[in-house]
Structure formats: C-alpha cells, structure tokens
Write a protein that holds these residues in place. Structure first.
Motif: not given
Length: 420
Positions: A358-384
């Motif tokens: 909620t602190r992120t004030k900058n706008c992002v494109s749809r592709s950037t938004f999904l790419g960032l979220a994908f990398k986030l989950v991809q990293e978390a997946e290593k510890s599942w």
C-alpha cells in the motif's frame, strides 16, 4: 624460525573490516567451487585424445575477472577457460557463475521483494546500499527497469507452457489485493492458485489478474488452464467466500468439490458479533473445525447456531449457509486436514505483499505487475514443503473413499480382514 610471511599476512588482515573479511572469504569459496567445476569437466573428457595421444580438452587460462554482486557486496571472480583441440566445440560454463551474470540469485530475488514492498526504482540503489554497502552502485534505475522487463518476459513464457501432463489433488485459490495501481489508476487484484501434485509437492498453478474477484476474471484464469491442456480440476479446492471463483469453478471444473477457508469464515462470523462475545464465539467455532469426526463437528455446529442464533441471526446465517463446504475436509485423509481447513499457503506467501505494498505510490504496467508477482512467488516456492501423508494421495487418486479422515475398506479387503 618465525614464519614472517604468515605474520605479515595476519597483520594486514587485522586492518580489514568484518565485511571485507567476509567478502574475501566468499571470494575464496566461490573460486574453489569454480575450480572444482572445471576439474570435473576435464575429468569427463579425460579419455578424449588427439592423434598424437595428447588430451583434446585442456585448460587455457582465465576469462577476464568480473565482479558479481552478492549479499556481502561485490565479489571478484575469475572463471577458467578450456581449449578443445579436437574442434568439437566443448566449452566450460560455470553453473555457479554463468556467463554474463553480474549478480547472485539471492540479490536478483531481493529486487522484486524490495519493489513490491514499496521501494521505487529510483530508491532501489539506496535500499541495497544498506544491505551491501557502496558496492550496490551498479544497480542503476535503468538496470532495475531492464530487470522488470525480463521478469515480465519470464512470466509470459511461463503462462504459455503446456499443462496436458499436469494433475492436481488439491488447490488453494485466493484473490490478493496488493494496493498497486495500473497506469489507468485501476486497482489490480492478483488471482492466485497453488496446487498439490500427486507426489505431494506444492506448486504455483497459475497467477493472473483482475480488477476484482469477479466470475469473469476467474473464468479467464480457469479457461486459460483448460485451454493449455489441464483437462481435470483438483479433487478439492480451498478458498474464501469470493463467489466469483466458485461460480467459475462450477463452469470449468464442475467435478471439483469445495472447501471453505475456516480463517476467512471465522473472521466473517465474528464481525457480526459484539466484541464482548468474540473471544467466546471464536473458541466455539474452533470446537467445530477441530472436532475429530463429522458427527462431533455437526453437534458443535448446531450448538453454535442455538447459542447465538436468537440474538445474532446475521452471524449464524453466515455460518449456516456454508455448512457443507465448511465440513468437506472430513471426506479426505486426516493427515491432510491441517492443509485443507484454510488458504494459509497463499496467505503466508503473500502476507508481505498484502500488508506493505500500500506504500507503493508509483503506477505499474500490467506486465510489470504480473512479472514482479511471479518472481515473488517463484522465490517463495523454493521453501514450500510437501504436505503430510503423501502416501494418501495415491489412494485418493485411485478412488478410495475416506470417512472422518480414514479410508473405507473395500468389500474384498473387508473380507480378508474378517477371514484373518
């Protein structure tokens, strides 16, 4: 006789900072690991000889030294070269430090985390400087922007992969509201599904987006999976009360059973009760979903409705309308109940995103938004971790029926047991 050479080395190291000593140690470890890699390659081709009997694959010096940004700062590495005198094109590429890599996997993983936690592209260098010191100077805004483009491309390729060989026993589904905005000022919602494979592994099934958790948005996500070959849905899907997901699931994978998340349901019910009663009511709800059998759960369920129904019908109505979906887990192995009562796998993965972006004030494109979220989950997946009771998954897929978490024996098995 004193070893003056050793003594002078110790004195020189005494003037180094702790960070520099750690960095020097890391450089030595990395270099040793690379030397082991090249040694293994040379041994692999040790029997390949030239006509004159000389080895065909030999060492040939080093590539120019390059800095790799790690969690302890920049570490200089020298990657060996090999020469293939037979002309077959054998080359040495280090798995630890691949060609052109300028930052460690851990540092690359930190970038999407920092961005999703509210650090703007312009502030990325300053944030990383706190972690690794002035060595982070190589991460300019342009570098971060280029990385975001790479993440978006990785996500796009991942979303096109064939799913015809995929099979899932369970799903957890949820809509994650991150607070990030699209360029048209629309708030985006991540539509996430995490699944359990027949061997018990948890893996990201898909991650899409929508402006809200509507049936149309979820239909797009599920139809995409079906269109890429995922013919059968899971045996059971766990989710909250978002009607959009359940309506879409009934249309695309109607054979999948529903299990409502008890954490979400508990919150909904308690919100309809006075604060003075919430602690007691929470304990009463706990008695339902922690009951060892369905019969005992139903008894606790009815007790809750009787206790609170007269004065607080809104609270009991929220519970009563989803009775079957809340108790579906009793028809599955008891070892799996801890995994099936809530959407915790998704909640825990996205807790940081949900609360801090909620602190992120900058706008992002749809592709950037999904790419960032994908990398986030991809990293978390290593510890599942795998789910409990992996052996029960094969029984479920074989059609064995469970009652109160215990498999019901077939007639043949029952007869053998009685004969014994």
């Amino acid at each position: 006789m004193k070893d003056t050479k050793k003594g002078s080395a110790e004195q020189s190291e005494m003037g180094l900072s702790l960070e520099e000593l750690i960095r020097r140690g890391a450089r030595g470890l990395i270099q040793k690991a690379i030397e082991v890699e090249v040694k293994e390659l040379l041994e692999e081709y040790g029997n390949v000889k030239m006509l004159g009997g000389q080895r065909a694959v030999v060492r040939n010096g080093y590539l120019p030294a390059r800095d790799v940004l790690t969690a302890v700062g920049n570490v200089e590495v020298r990657v060996p070269k090999v020469r293939d005198r037979s002309g077959t094109g054998i080359k040495f590429n280090s798995a630890l430090v691949p060609p052109f890599v300028r930052r460690s996997a851990r540092m690359s993983a930190a970038l999407p985390w920092l961005y999703l936690k509210g650090i703007s592209t312009g502030d990325m260098r300053e944030a990383l400087t706190v972690l690794v010191g002035d060595q982070a100077r190589g991460l300019s805004p342009n570098v971060v922007s280029r990385l975001k483009g790479e993440w978006a491309a990785e996500y796009g390729a991942w979303m096109k992969r064939d799913r015809s060989a995929s099979r899932y026993v369970y799903w957890w589904a949820d809509g994650i509201h991150t607070g990030l905005r699209q360029e048209d000022d629309a708030r985006q919602c991540l539509l996430v599904i995490i699944g359990v494979t027949p061997d018990g592994r948890k893996e990201l099934v898909t991650i899409g987006d929508g402006l809200r958790e509507s049936k149309e948005s979820w239909l797009d996500v599920l139809r995409d999976l079906a269109g890429r070959g995922l013919e059968a849905g899971p045996l059971l899907a766990v989710g909250d009360g978002a009607l959009g997901f359940w309506a879409a699931l009934d249309e695309v994978y109607p054979e999948t059973r529903r299990q409502r998340c008890w954490v979400h349901k508990t919150g909904n019910v308690l919100n309809a009760l006075p604060k003075s009663l919430q602690a007691r009511a929470k304990a009463d709800l706990h008695e339902i979903w922690m009951a060892p059998t369905r019969a005992q759960a139903i008894a606790a369920f009815d007790h809750f409705l009787k206790t609170y129904g007269a004065k607080y019908p809104k609270a009991t109505d929220k519970l009563a309308k989803d009775r079957e979906a809340l108790l579906a887990f009793y028809d599955f192995p008891a070892e799996h109940w801890i995994h099936l009562r809530t959407t915790n796998p998704i909640e825990s993965t996205f807790a940081t995103v949900r609360h801090r972006t909620t602190r992120t004030k900058n706008c992002v494109s749809r592709s950037t938004f999904l790419g960032l979220a994908f990398k986030l989950v991809q990293e978390a997946e290593k510890s599942w971790r795998r789910i409990r009771g992996i052996e029960r998954l094969a029984e479920l897929l074989a059609g064995i029926v469970f009652n109160d978490g215990v498999p019901i024996p077939t007639n043949e098995t029952e007869q053998q047991w009685l004969a014994a």
